[in-house]
Design an enzyme around this catalytic site. Sequence first.
Site, PDB file in Angstrom:
ATOM      1  N   LEU A  98       0.673  -1.057  -0.555  1.00 46.77           N
ATOM      2  CA  LEU A  98      -0.109   0.379   0.236  1.00 46.77           C
ATOM      3  C   LEU A  98       0.837   1.319  -0.428  1.00 46.77           C
ATOM      4  O   LEU A  98       0.231   2.078  -1.158  1.00 46.77           O
ATOM      5  CB  LEU A  98      -1.047  -0.006   1.119  1.00 46.77           C
ATOM      6  CG  LEU A  98      -1.986  -1.159   1.287  1.00 46.77           C
ATOM      7  CD1 LEU A  98      -2.955  -1.376   2.747  1.00 46.77           C
ATOM      8  CD2 LEU A  98      -2.767  -0.766   0.271  1.00 46.77           C
ATOM      9  N   GLY A 125       6.302   4.196   4.471  1.00 46.51           N
ATOM     10  CA  GLY A 125       6.675   5.317   5.321  1.00 46.51           C
ATOM     11  C   GLY A 125       7.792   5.184   6.042  1.00 46.51           C
ATOM     12  O   GLY A 125       9.337   4.568   5.480  1.00 46.51           O
ATOM     13  N   CYS A 126       8.391   5.828   6.579  1.00 46.43           N
ATOM     14  CA  CYS A 126       9.866   6.332   7.425  1.00 46.43           C
ATOM     15  C   CYS A 126      10.453   5.383   7.896  1.00 46.43           C
ATOM     16  O   CYS A 126      11.551   4.859   7.951  1.00 46.43           O
ATOM     17  CB  CYS A 126       9.517   7.247   8.424  1.00 46.43           C
ATOM     18  SG  CYS A 126       9.542   9.285   7.999  1.00 46.43           S
ATOM     19  N   PHE A 127       9.620   4.416   8.506  1.00 48.50           N
ATOM     20  CA  PHE A 127      10.605   3.169   9.041  1.00 48.50           C
ATOM     21  C   PHE A 127       9.553   2.005   8.918  1.00 48.50           C
ATOM     22  O   PHE A 127       9.830   1.117   9.444  1.00 48.50           O
ATOM     23  CB  PHE A 127      10.685   3.312  10.656  1.00 48.50           C
ATOM     24  CG  PHE A 127       9.078   3.870  11.564  1.00 48.50           C
ATOM     25  CD1 PHE A 127       9.385   5.278  11.825  1.00 48.50           C
ATOM     26  CD2 PHE A 127       8.268   2.715  11.492  1.00 48.50           C
ATOM     27  CE1 PHE A 127       7.591   5.691  12.927  1.00 48.50           C
ATOM     28  CE2 PHE A 127       6.910   3.502  11.963  1.00 48.50           C
ATOM     29  CZ  PHE A 127       7.488   4.643  12.861  1.00 48.50           C
ATOM     30  N   VAL A 182       7.092  -0.300   5.809  1.00 46.51           N
ATOM     31  CA  VAL A 182       5.757  -0.251   4.728  1.00 46.51           C
ATOM     32  C   VAL A 182       4.967  -1.025   4.926  1.00 46.51           C
ATOM     33  O   VAL A 182       5.076  -1.671   6.042  1.00 46.51           O
ATOM     34  CB  VAL A 182       6.709  -1.096   3.771  1.00 46.51           C
ATOM     35  CG1 VAL A 182       8.008  -0.909   2.744  1.00 46.51           C
ATOM     36  CG2 VAL A 182       6.855  -2.450   4.110  1.00 46.51           C
ATOM     37  N   VAL A 183       3.640  -0.412   4.348  1.00 47.25           N
ATOM     38  CA  VAL A 183       2.437  -0.631   4.981  1.00 47.25           C
ATOM     39  C   VAL A 183       1.720  -1.636   3.620  1.00 47.25           C
ATOM     40  O   VAL A 183       1.590  -1.612   2.716  1.00 47.25           O
ATOM     41  CB  VAL A 183       1.520   0.308   5.378  1.00 47.25           C
ATOM     42  CG1 VAL A 183       0.598  -0.207   5.273  1.00 47.25           C
ATOM     43  CG2 VAL A 183       2.345   1.371   5.831  1.00 47.25           C
ATOM     44  N   LYS A 221       1.637  -3.197   9.065  1.00 51.44           N
ATOM     45  CA  LYS A 221       2.633  -2.084   9.217  1.00 51.44           C
ATOM     46  C   LYS A 221       3.937  -2.971   9.249  1.00 51.44           C
ATOM     47  O   LYS A 221       4.278  -3.640  10.365  1.00 51.44           O
ATOM     48  CB  LYS A 221       2.829  -0.686   9.663  1.00 51.44           C
ATOM     49  CG  LYS A 221       3.756  -0.107   9.002  1.00 51.44           C
ATOM     50  CD  LYS A 221       3.817   1.222  10.291  1.00 51.44           C
ATOM     51  CE  LYS A 221       3.318   2.556   9.342  1.00 51.44           C
ATOM     52  NZ  LYS A 221       3.273   4.289  10.689  1.00 51.44           N
ATOM     53  N   ASP A 275       1.520  15.549  13.507  1.00 55.39           N
ATOM     54  CA  ASP A 275       1.552  14.807  12.274  1.00 55.39           C
ATOM     55  C   ASP A 275       0.251  15.211  11.178  1.00 55.39           C
ATOM     56  O   ASP A 275      -0.033  14.876  10.467  1.00 55.39           O
ATOM     57  CB  ASP A 275       2.109  13.809  11.513  1.00 55.39           C
ATOM     58  CG  ASP A 275       2.766  13.705  10.257  1.00 55.39           C
ATOM     59  OD1 ASP A 275       2.835  14.935   9.585  1.00 55.39           O
ATOM     60  OD2 ASP A 275       4.099  13.033   9.953  1.00 55.39           O
ATOM     61  N   ARG A 277      -2.792  13.824   3.981  1.00 53.42           N
ATOM     62  CA  ARG A 277      -2.293  12.105   3.660  1.00 53.42           C
ATOM     63  C   ARG A 277      -1.808  11.136   5.147  1.00 53.42           C
ATOM     64  O   ARG A 277      -1.742  10.633   5.210  1.00 53.42           O
ATOM     65  CB  ARG A 277      -1.133  13.020   3.570  1.00 53.42           C
ATOM     66  CG  ARG A 277       0.236  12.987   4.952  1.00 53.42           C
ATOM     67  CD  ARG A 277       2.238  13.520   4.422  1.00 53.42           C
ATOM     68  NE  ARG A 277       2.341  14.208   5.230  1.00 53.42           N
ATOM     69  CZ  ARG A 277       2.468  15.142   5.893  1.00 53.42           C
ATOM     70  NH1 ARG A 277       1.903  15.577   4.771  1.00 53.42           N
ATOM     71  NH2 ARG A 277       2.918  16.217   7.396  1.00 53.42           N
ATOM     72  N   ASN A 278      -2.267  12.199   6.106  1.00 54.56           N
ATOM     73  CA  ASN A 278      -2.983  11.190   7.321  1.00 54.56           C
ATOM     74  C   ASN A 278      -4.183  10.842   7.656  1.00 54.56           C
ATOM     75  O   ASN A 278      -4.084  10.613   9.224  1.00 54.56           O
ATOM     76  CB  ASN A 278      -1.295  11.299   8.991  1.00 54.56           C
ATOM     77  CG  ASN A 278      -0.151  11.304   8.414  1.00 54.56           C
ATOM     78  OD1 ASN A 278       0.465  10.591   7.649  1.00 54.56           O
ATOM     79  ND2 ASN A 278       0.830  12.157   8.685  1.00 54.56           N
ATOM     80  N   ASP A 296      -1.623   7.413  11.527  1.00 56.28           N
ATOM     81  CA  ASP A 296      -0.017   7.815  11.180  1.00 56.28           C
ATOM     82  C   ASP A 296       0.303   8.022  12.459  1.00 56.28           C
ATOM     83  O   ASP A 296       0.474   9.787  12.961  1.00 56.28           O
ATOM     84  CB  ASP A 296       0.359   8.605  10.339  1.00 56.28           C
ATOM     85  CG  ASP A 296       2.230   8.313  10.418  1.00 56.28           C
ATOM     86  OD1 ASP A 296       2.771   7.935  11.016  1.00 56.28           O
ATOM     87  OD2 ASP A 296       2.787   8.775   9.132  1.00 56.28           O
TER      88      ASP A 296
HETATM   89  P1  ATP Z   1       5.826   8.601   8.061  1.00 57.94           P
HETATM   90  O1  ATP Z   1       6.874   8.013   7.214  1.00 57.94           O
HETATM   91  O2  ATP Z   1       5.433   9.432   9.117  1.00 57.94           O
HETATM   92  O3  ATP Z   1       5.963   7.011   9.140  1.00 57.94           O
HETATM   93  P2  ATP Z   1       3.308   7.415   6.404  1.00 57.94           P
HETATM   94  O4  ATP Z   1       1.965   7.787   6.193  1.00 57.94           O
HETATM   95  O5  ATP Z   1       3.951   7.348   4.378  1.00 57.94           O
HETATM   96  O6  ATP Z   1       4.040   8.190   7.190  1.00 57.94           O
HETATM   97  P3  ATP Z   1       3.134   5.282   7.119  1.00 57.94           P
HETATM   98  O7  ATP Z   1       2.081   5.407   7.967  1.00 57.94           O
HETATM   99  O8  ATP Z   1       4.157   4.505   6.974  1.00 57.94           O
HETATM  100  O9  ATP Z   1       3.411   5.901   6.378  1.00 57.94           O
HETATM  101  O10 ATP Z   1       2.075   5.015   5.480  1.00 57.94           O
HETATM  102  C1  ATP Z   1       2.814   4.386   4.593  1.00 57.94           C
HETATM  103  C2  ATP Z   1       1.448   4.402   3.265  1.00 57.94           C
HETATM  104  O11 ATP Z   1       0.210   2.782   4.230  1.00 57.94           O
HETATM  105  C3  ATP Z   1       0.705   5.803   2.779  1.00 57.94           C
HETATM  106  O12 ATP Z   1       0.897   5.922   1.663  1.00 57.94           O
HETATM  107  C4  ATP Z   1      -0.824   5.191   3.836  1.00 57.94           C
HETATM  108  O13 ATP Z   1      -1.884   5.675   3.144  1.00 57.94           O
HETATM  109  C5  ATP Z   1      -1.251   3.259   3.799  1.00 57.94           C
HETATM  110  N1  ATP Z   1      -1.505   3.061   4.668  1.00 57.94           N
HETATM  111  C6  ATP Z   1      -1.242   2.976   5.306  1.00 57.94           C
HETATM  112  N2  ATP Z   1      -1.345   2.718   6.828  1.00 57.94           N
HETATM  113  C7  ATP Z   1      -2.861   1.777   6.257  1.00 57.94           C
HETATM  114  C8  ATP Z   1      -4.037   1.483   6.385  1.00 57.94           C
HETATM  115  N3  ATP Z   1      -4.108   1.539   7.562  1.00 57.94           N
HETATM  116  N4  ATP Z   1      -5.389   1.425   5.720  1.00 57.94           N
HETATM  117  C9  ATP Z   1      -5.114   1.887   4.300  1.00 57.94           C
HETATM  118  N5  ATP Z   1      -3.984   2.535   3.893  1.00 57.94           N
HETATM  119  C10 ATP Z   1      -3.342   3.097   4.661  1.00 57.94           C
END
Ligand code: ATP
Length: 533
Positions: free
Chosen positions: A122, A125-127, A129-130, A148, A245, A249-250, A263
Site C-alpha cells: 500500500l 513510510g519513514c520506518f 512498509v504497509v 505495517k 503530523d 496524507r495522514n 500515523d
Molecule cells: P511516516 O513516514 O510518517 O510513517 P506515512 O504515512 O507515509 O508516514 P505509513 O504510515 O508507513 O507512512 O504509511 C505508508 C502508506 O501506507 C501511506 O501512503 C498510507 O496512506 C498507507 N497506509 C498506512 N496505513 C494504512 C491503512 N491502515 N490502510 C490503508 N492504507 C494505509
Amino acid sequence: MLPEVGSLWLLRLLRDIQLAQFYRPILEELNVTRPEHFDFVRPEDLDGIGMGRPAQRRLAEALKKHRSGLKSKNWVYKILGGFAPEQKETTPAPNSPLSLPEPEGGLKCLIPDGAVCRGELLGSGCFGVVHRGLWTLPGGQSVPVAVKSLRVGPEGPVGTELGDFLREVSIMMNLEHPHVLRLHGLVLGQPLQMVMELAPLGSLHARLTARAPTPPLPVALLCLFLRQLAGAMAYLEARGLVHRDLATRNLLLASPRTIKVADFGLVRPLGGARGRYVMGGPRPIPYAWCAPESLRQGAFSSASDVWMFGVTLWEMFSGGEEPWAGVPPYLILQWLEQDQARLPRPPLCSRALYALALRCWAPHPADRPSFSYLEELLQEAWPPEGHCVRDVTEPGALRMQTGDPITIIEGSPDSAAWKGQNGRTFKVGSFPASAVTLADAGGSPATRPVHRVSPAQGERHQGSVDGDRGKAKLRDLPPARGQRRNVPLQRMKGGAERAWSHPPGVPGSTEGHWGRRGFCHPEPQGGPALPSE
Ligand code: ATP
C-alpha cells in the site's frame, strides 16, 4: 522435544505451577517467547489453548513474581511500558486473569506470525512498509487488515526506528475512537509487524488529488470530514496526546464518508503543567503544517495540533494543494511571524470556515480554540443545504435543475446572488437566491444562510488574509493586534516547485531533510530543555 534456550524461563515458570503441558501451545500458538509478550495475550487467547481460568490466575501470579525481578532489564517492557500512557501493572481481577489492562472495545493482542498473510503493497513510510493483508482469527474468520512491517537493515532494526515503531504501537494500543485508526495487534516476528484496521480507500490526500473522471469531493462531505477530525482530535487532546503530523496524507478513508486519523509515529504524551512537548534535538517535522512555536522552539501542544487542523482544512478546500508550496522553511516562519501572513482562502471555502481557520492560526497558542470548542464552531459554520426550485440557465450563473441539492457556500441577506455547489454536478458558482429553498426553512423560499463564528471567551480576534485577492474582506473580524499587512498568494508562491532546497547555511535549513513533505528541523532558538524524543 528439547526446549529452546531462550524460552527455558517459560518452561521453568510453567513447571513451577504445574502447567508445563502448556509450554508448546504458549510458545507456538501464542508466539510468546519473552515475559513481556504476555502483555498482548488476552484471557481469550489462553482459553483458546485450553487453559482454564484458575490456571490462568496461577500463571498471572507467577508472571508477576517473575517480572518483578526482571522488568528493568527488558526492552519491550521498557519501550512499551515506558511510553504507553495508561499501561500499568495491575493485580489480577476475576475476569482478567493475566492482569493485563484490556483496552475499551478490545482486541489489542499478540498475533501469531502465521495468522497474517500480506498482499499488495500500500505504501511505505519513514520506518516501515504497509501491505494489505488478511488476518485469520482463531475461529477461522478472515479480517482484511493493513500490516505495517518494521524496515530491517542487514544488522537488524535500527535502534531509533525500533523505538519509534514500538512507541507508535504503545500509543495506538490504548486508543479507541470511531475516527482513529485501530490497532488490532502486534506480530512479534521477523520483522515486527503492526496489524491495523484497513482503510480500503487510501489517504484523503490521494482522494483530493485524484484526477477526472473521479469527481471532486463535495463541500458538504469535506465539512463532515472536518467534524470527524475535530472529534478524533478532541479525543486525543482529552487523553493528553499531541499528534504533531496532522495533514490530509495522514487521514485515511475507511469508507466514502468516514475518515480515520492515522500515523501515530510522531504522537507524544504532553508532559508538565504547561501541557506541551518540546523536542530535545533535531528531528524531521512537517514544516509547512507547523505552528510558529513548533518551528522556532520545537514546542508542540494541542494548540499546535489546532494550528495543523487549520492547515489540514486549507488542504481539503484547496483540492489537496501543498501549503506554502515552493517557499523555503525559514521564510515560512518569517512570513508567519513578522508579516502575519496566512494561507489564503481557497475558493471552495466559505468565509465562515476560513474565519475558523484563522482562529486556528492565532499567533499565540492560548488564543487558539480547543478541539472540543472547534466542534461547536464547525457546527456554527456549517454550510446550509437547500434544493433548487426552478431551472437556472442564465448565462454566467451556476446551472441547476429543479430538485438539485445545493450547498450554500456564501450568501448574504442583502444580495440577490448566492454562491454554492450543485450536489449533482459538483460545479461551484453564483446563482439567484430565489432559485433555492433551504432544507431547514420548512419549504419556504430561501431567506438567508447565516454564518457566524463568534470568538471564544478571552480569545483575540484574528486578522484576515483575503483569499479573494482583495475583493471582499471578512467583515466580522477586525485585524489582529500588531497585524502589519497581508501577504497575497502570488508572493507566497515562488517559481520553484517541490525540488526547492535551502541554500546552505540558512537558519533552520538542513538539506536532505526537506523531503517530499517538507520535513525539516525546527530552529533551536532558546527553547526550554524539556523531555526529548
Ligand atoms: P511516516 O513516514 O510518517 O510513517 P506515512 O504515512 O507515509 O508516514 P505509513 O504510515 O508507513 O507512512 O504509511 C505508508 C502508506 O501506507 C501511506 O501512503 C498510507 O496512506 C498507507 N497506509 C498506512 N496505513 C494504512 C491503512 N491502515 N490502510 C490503508 N492504507 C494505509
